[in-house]
Motif scaffolding. Structure first.
Motif, mmCIF file in Angstrom:
data_model
loop_
_atom_site.group_PDB
_atom_site.id
_atom_site.type_symbol
_atom_site.label_atom_id
_atom_site.label_comp_id
_atom_site.label_asym_id
_atom_site.label_seq_id
_atom_site.Cartn_x
_atom_site.Cartn_y
_atom_site.Cartn_z
ATOM 1 N N GLU A 1 0.858 -1.177 0.000
ATOM 2 C CA GLU A 1 0.000 0.000 0.000
ATOM 3 C C GLU A 1 0.895 1.229 0.000
ATOM 4 O O GLU A 1 1.710 1.396 0.900
ATOM 5 C CB GLU A 1 -0.899 -0.022 1.236
ATOM 6 C CG GLU A 1 -2.032 0.960 1.184
ATOM 7 C CD GLU A 1 -3.036 0.629 0.104
ATOM 8 O OE1 GLU A 1 -3.422 1.556 -0.620
ATOM 9 O OE2 GLU A 1 -3.427 -0.533 -0.014
ATOM 10 N N THR A 2 0.772 2.061 -1.015
ATOM 11 C CA THR A 2 1.641 3.232 -1.102
ATOM 12 C C THR A 2 0.974 4.506 -0.599
ATOM 13 O O THR A 2 1.662 5.473 -0.300
ATOM 14 C CB THR A 2 2.121 3.468 -2.548
ATOM 15 O OG1 THR A 2 0.979 3.669 -3.389
ATOM 16 C CG2 THR A 2 2.930 2.288 -3.054
ATOM 17 N N LEU A 3 -0.341 4.523 -0.536
ATOM 18 C CA LEU A 3 -1.054 5.738 -0.146
ATOM 19 C C LEU A 3 -1.582 5.637 1.283
ATOM 20 O O LEU A 3 -2.131 4.613 1.684
ATOM 21 C CB LEU A 3 -2.217 6.004 -1.096
ATOM 22 C CG LEU A 3 -1.863 6.154 -2.583
ATOM 23 C CD1 LEU A 3 -3.128 6.376 -3.396
ATOM 24 C CD2 LEU A 3 -0.875 7.250 -2.813
ATOM 25 N N SER A 4 -1.440 6.736 2.019
ATOM 26 C CA SER A 4 -1.992 6.788 3.373
ATOM 27 C C SER A 4 -3.512 6.976 3.295
ATOM 28 O O SER A 4 -4.059 7.291 2.233
ATOM 29 C CB SER A 4 -1.369 7.947 4.150
ATOM 30 O OG SER A 4 -1.833 9.189 3.631
ATOM 31 N N LYS A 5 -4.161 6.814 4.434
ATOM 32 C CA LYS A 5 -5.615 7.001 4.498
ATOM 33 C C LYS A 5 -5.996 8.423 4.059
ATOM 34 O O LYS A 5 -6.913 8.614 3.275
ATOM 35 C CB LYS A 5 -6.109 6.732 5.919
ATOM 36 C CG LYS A 5 -7.598 6.862 6.081
ATOM 37 C CD LYS A 5 -8.029 6.565 7.510
ATOM 38 C CE LYS A 5 -9.511 6.798 7.684
ATOM 39 N NZ LYS A 5 -9.927 6.585 9.074
ATOM 40 N N ARG A 6 -5.254 9.421 4.534
ATOM 41 C CA ARG A 6 -5.550 10.815 4.186
ATOM 42 C C ARG A 6 -5.294 11.069 2.700
ATOM 43 O O ARG A 6 -6.062 11.754 2.044
ATOM 44 C CB ARG A 6 -4.722 11.763 5.052
ATOM 45 C CG ARG A 6 -4.966 13.227 4.757
ATOM 46 C CD ARG A 6 -6.419 13.638 4.995
ATOM 47 N NE ARG A 6 -6.575 14.176 6.309
ATOM 48 C CZ ARG A 6 -7.743 14.551 6.828
ATOM 49 N NH1 ARG A 6 -8.852 14.452 6.136
ATOM 50 N NH2 ARG A 6 -7.802 15.025 8.038
ATOM 51 N N GLU A 7 -4.212 10.486 2.173
ATOM 52 C CA GLU A 7 -3.928 10.657 0.740
ATOM 53 C C GLU A 7 -5.050 10.058 -0.101
ATOM 54 O O GLU A 7 -5.444 10.639 -1.114
ATOM 55 C CB GLU A 7 -2.584 10.006 0.384
ATOM 56 C CG GLU A 7 -1.390 10.793 0.891
ATOM 57 C CD GLU A 7 -0.078 10.070 0.732
ATOM 58 O OE1 GLU A 7 0.964 10.760 0.752
ATOM 59 O OE2 GLU A 7 -0.060 8.822 0.607
ATOM 60 N N LYS A 8 -5.594 8.938 0.328
ATOM 61 C CA LYS A 8 -6.718 8.333 -0.393
ATOM 62 C C LYS A 8 -7.945 9.237 -0.349
ATOM 63 O O LYS A 8 -8.681 9.342 -1.332
ATOM 64 C CB LYS A 8 -7.055 6.962 0.186
ATOM 65 C CG LYS A 8 -6.065 5.898 -0.194
ATOM 66 C CD LYS A 8 -6.503 4.555 0.360
ATOM 67 C CE LYS A 8 -5.549 3.464 -0.020
ATOM 68 N NZ LYS A 8 -5.983 2.148 0.445
ATOM 69 N N GLN A 9 -8.166 9.898 0.790
ATOM 70 C CA GLN A 9 -9.295 10.828 0.888
ATOM 71 C C GLN A 9 -9.107 11.988 -0.089
ATOM 72 O O GLN A 9 -10.041 12.374 -0.789
ATOM 73 C CB GLN A 9 -9.415 11.353 2.319
ATOM 74 C CG GLN A 9 -9.849 10.314 3.324
ATOM 75 C CD GLN A 9 -9.767 10.836 4.757
ATOM 76 O OE1 GLN A 9 -8.948 11.691 5.087
ATOM 77 N NE2 GLN A 9 -10.623 10.296 5.626
ATOM 78 N N VAL A 10 -7.884 12.536 -0.106
ATOM 79 C CA VAL A 10 -7.588 13.645 -1.020
ATOM 80 C C VAL A 10 -7.745 13.178 -2.465
ATOM 81 O O VAL A 10 -8.359 13.858 -3.293
ATOM 82 C CB VAL A 10 -6.163 14.199 -0.763
ATOM 83 C CG1 VAL A 10 -5.744 15.171 -1.856
ATOM 84 C CG2 VAL A 10 -6.088 14.864 0.613
ATOM 85 N N MET B 1 1.867 12.042 -3.300
ATOM 86 C CA MET B 1 1.317 10.922 -4.068
ATOM 87 C C MET B 1 1.961 10.842 -5.444
ATOM 88 O O MET B 1 2.278 9.751 -5.931
ATOM 89 C CB MET B 1 -0.208 11.053 -4.202
ATOM 90 C CG MET B 1 -0.968 10.793 -2.922
ATOM 91 S SD MET B 1 -2.757 10.807 -3.150
ATOM 92 C CE MET B 1 -3.090 12.566 -3.245
ATOM 93 N N ILE B 2 2.172 11.992 -6.068
ATOM 94 C CA ILE B 2 2.812 12.036 -7.386
ATOM 95 C C ILE B 2 4.241 11.503 -7.288
ATOM 96 O O ILE B 2 4.663 10.659 -8.088
ATOM 97 C CB ILE B 2 2.772 13.467 -7.962
ATOM 98 C CG1 ILE B 2 1.320 13.836 -8.332
ATOM 99 C CG2 ILE B 2 3.693 13.607 -9.164
ATOM 100 C CD1 ILE B 2 1.111 15.306 -8.651
ATOM 101 N N ALA B 3 4.977 11.951 -6.287
ATOM 102 C CA ALA B 3 6.373 11.529 -6.112
ATOM 103 C C ALA B 3 6.471 10.041 -5.767
ATOM 104 O O ALA B 3 7.298 9.323 -6.343
ATOM 105 C CB ALA B 3 7.035 12.371 -5.026
ATOM 106 N N LYS B 4 5.632 9.559 -4.844
ATOM 107 C CA LYS B 4 5.664 8.151 -4.421
ATOM 108 C C LYS B 4 5.470 7.199 -5.591
ATOM 109 O O LYS B 4 6.001 6.099 -5.585
ATOM 110 C CB LYS B 4 4.538 7.866 -3.420
ATOM 111 C CG LYS B 4 4.785 8.275 -2.017
ATOM 112 C CD LYS B 4 3.574 7.829 -1.197
ATOM 113 C CE LYS B 4 3.626 8.308 0.222
ATOM 114 N NZ LYS B 4 2.437 7.866 0.973
ATOM 115 N N ASN B 5 4.661 7.617 -6.547
ATOM 116 C CA ASN B 5 4.303 6.733 -7.652
ATOM 117 C C ASN B 5 5.043 7.046 -8.936
ATOM 118 O O ASN B 5 4.738 6.486 -9.991
ATOM 119 C CB ASN B 5 2.782 6.774 -7.864
ATOM 120 C CG ASN B 5 2.067 6.155 -6.688
ATOM 121 O OD1 ASN B 5 2.085 4.941 -6.515
ATOM 122 N ND2 ASN B 5 1.473 6.984 -5.839
ATOM 123 N N GLY B 6 6.021 7.954 -8.860
ATOM 124 C CA GLY B 6 6.838 8.273 -10.031
ATOM 125 C C GLY B 6 6.055 8.886 -11.172
ATOM 126 O O GLY B 6 6.329 8.615 -12.338
#
Length: 123
Positions: free
Chosen positions: A61-70, A101-106
């Motif tokens: 899982e690469t996204l946090s709960k808050r990032e998923k909300q955003v 999120m953009i950086a984490k996923n390249g």
């Protein structure tokens, strides 16, 4: 049980048509561990009784709960200021989550982030 076969492909080798059948065979093996096999056609190798736990790694899982909300609100077309108001956070915090999120996923930009999220089912 699912069976599928390629019916047609284009000149570049990309699949254009397949035929798939789904058959309920639960009455044949009412208990025990499920079995997964791939039967190769036209000289391709076959894989019988594949151990799913060894072959398929659990995705991280690469996204946090808050990032998923955003991200969910970005997909709805909301602007950073609106997202901040909905989540009771600042616009700058929303922008920070988006950039992370953009950086984490390249990825390169928000459009690519939203596109990947939809295609890959991140939300």
């Amino acid at each position: 049980m699912q069976q599928s076969v390629i019916i047609e492909h284009d000149e570049n080798g990309k699949i254009t048509r397949t035929l798939a059948t789904h058959t309920d065979i639960t009455h044949l093996k009412p208990g025990g561990k499920p079995i997964l096999s791939f039967i190769g056609l036209e000289g391709e190798p076959s894989y019988i009784n594949v151990d799913v736990q060894k072959v398929f790694a659990v995705s991280k899982e690469t996204l946090s709960k808050r990032e998923k909300q955003v991200l969910a609100l970005l997909i709805e077309g909301k602007m950073s200021k609106e997202i901040g108001e909905i989540l009771n956070i600042s616009k700058q915090t929303v922008d920070g989550h988006r950039k992370n999120m953009i950086a984490k996923n390249g990825l390169k930009n928000t459009a690519e982030l939203v596109s990947n999220a939809i295609k890959k089912g991140w939300i």
